[in-house]
Motif scaffolding. Structure first.
Motif, short mmCIF file in Angstrom:
data_model
loop_
_atom_site.label_atom_id
_atom_site.label_comp_id
_atom_site.label_asym_id
_atom_site.label_seq_id
_atom_site.Cartn_x
_atom_site.Cartn_y
_atom_site.Cartn_z
N ASP A 4 0.83 -1.20 0.00
CA ASP A 4 0.00 0.00 0.00
C ASP A 4 0.86 1.25 0.00
O ASP A 4 0.58 2.22 -0.69
N THR A 132 -4.00 1.05 16.40
CA THR A 132 -5.35 0.51 16.44
C THR A 132 -6.34 1.54 16.98
O THR A 132 -7.44 1.72 16.42
N ALA A 135 -6.90 4.20 14.37
CA ALA A 135 -7.75 3.70 13.30
C ALA A 135 -9.22 3.70 13.71
O ALA A 135 -10.10 4.08 12.93
N GLN A 136 -9.49 3.32 14.94
CA GLN A 136 -10.87 3.32 15.43
C GLN A 136 -11.43 4.74 15.49
O GLN A 136 -12.61 4.96 15.18
N LYS A 140 -10.20 4.43 9.83
CA LYS A 140 -9.27 3.85 8.87
C LYS A 140 -8.93 2.41 9.24
O LYS A 140 -9.22 1.96 10.35
N GLU A 141 -8.32 1.72 8.30
CA GLU A 141 -7.79 0.39 8.59
C GLU A 141 -6.48 0.56 9.37
O GLU A 141 -5.67 1.43 9.04
N HIS A 143 -3.66 -0.93 9.34
CA HIS A 143 -2.40 -1.04 8.59
C HIS A 143 -2.13 0.18 7.71
O HIS A 143 -1.05 0.29 7.12
N THR A 144 -3.10 1.11 7.64
CA THR A 144 -2.88 2.33 6.86
C THR A 144 -2.53 3.52 7.74
O THR A 144 -2.33 4.62 7.25
N HIS A 200 -0.59 -7.84 4.17
CA HIS A 200 -0.15 -6.48 3.83
C HIS A 200 1.31 -6.22 4.16
O HIS A 200 1.80 -5.13 3.92
#
Length: 287
Positions: A4, A132, A135-136, A140-141, A143-144, A200
């Motif tokens: 990515d 994490t 992301a929450q 977002k995911e 891993h991004t 990923h």
């Protein structure tokens, strides 16, 4: 993850990439001779000097020389006495007090896995927890979300380093570590090591004069080694390879392009004394 990062998405990272390198600093004792020595040969030394070294320390030097913002976190040796062997390792507490509240400041954190593997696993878990939660909060995911994480596994004597692979986006494994696992070539090494990694991620294995291989998106990518020309100094060539890959993959280059650049940069480093003058020896278009 690295797929990515290197996909050509111009919005994923800005050109202002900030690195943190975590690991070892040592004092290298260097003897200078008239020409690069052949194996098992004797030469009279011309001069002697001390130079800062260590994998993470060297990687930070190279990343900085390539124009990146880079910080180093580790324990400095208390003496340059060559007989000194009691240098402590960076602890989890030291990592938390120096970087735990500033993870948002970094685009990328590179860990050189050290013998105190448990401490480093907790450091990696700290970064994972931060990503994490971010992301929450942002939808977002995980891993991004930055900071992206890379881990270098070099020493065969490390205790169960496979556990660290599940917490990294990019994993560098050494030829020595691969061979201690029974893998006799670089393509076997990266494909076999991938079973310990999450989706990923990218696994990288440099293999000296044979080049380097990467496993990414269930495929193996290879790059041939670049002839270095006149060899002057090979100390730190492997660390230069690591830094070269991180420099380019963090700027939207593909895994193949980043691997090629890293091989060329490591070869170019062998033609100069130390790291001074490394920038500009290898050209690559960086958006």
């Amino acid at each position: 993850m690295a797929a990515d990062i290197g996909s050509g998405d111009e919005t994923s990272l800005s050109d202002d990439v900030s690195f943190l390198c975590v690991g070892l600093t040592v004092v290298d004792m260097i003897t200078v001779v008239g020409k690069y020595p052949e194996e098992d040969s004797d030469q009279r030394g011309i001069s002697f000097r001390k130079q800062r070294g260590g994998n993470a320390s060297n990687a930070s030097t190279v990343l900085t020389s390539l124009g990146n913002t880079c910080q180093y976190l580790g324990v400095l040796p208390s003496t340059s006495d060559p007989d000194y062997s009691g240098q402590p390792e960076l602890s989890l507490q030291q990592f938390m007090s120096n970087a735990g509240k500033s993870l948002h400041c970094f685009t990328w954190i590179h860990f050189e896995l050290r013998p105190n593997v448990e401490d480093y696993l907790h450091m990696l878990e700290t970064v994972e927890e931060y990503r994490t939660k971010t992301a929450q909060r942002t939808g977002k995911e995980p891993h991004t979300v930055t900071p992206y994480v890379s881990v270098e596994i070099e020493k065969p004597e490390l205790s169960n380093p496979e556990r660290a692979m599940m917490l990294a986006d990019v994993i560098f494994i050494s030829k020595d570590w691969a061979r201690c696992k029974g893998w006799e070539d670089m393509t076997t090494a990266v494909s076999s090591a991938s079973r310990w990694c999450r989706p990923h991620c990218t696994v990288i294995c440099p293999w000296a004069e044979e080049g380097a291989a990467a496993w990414c998106n269930n495929e193996v990518v290879t790059s041939t080694a670049s002839p270095p020309g006149e060899v002057i100094d090979t100390l730190g060539a492997g660390d230069t390879f690591v830094a070269g890959f991180l420099h380019t993959i963090a700027r939207h280059k593909t895994v193949s392009e980043s691997l090629n650049f890293a091989c060329k940069l490591a070869a170019a480093k062998c033609t100069i004394d130390g790291f001074k003058g490394l920038q500009g020896l290898v050209k690559i278009e960086v958006r």
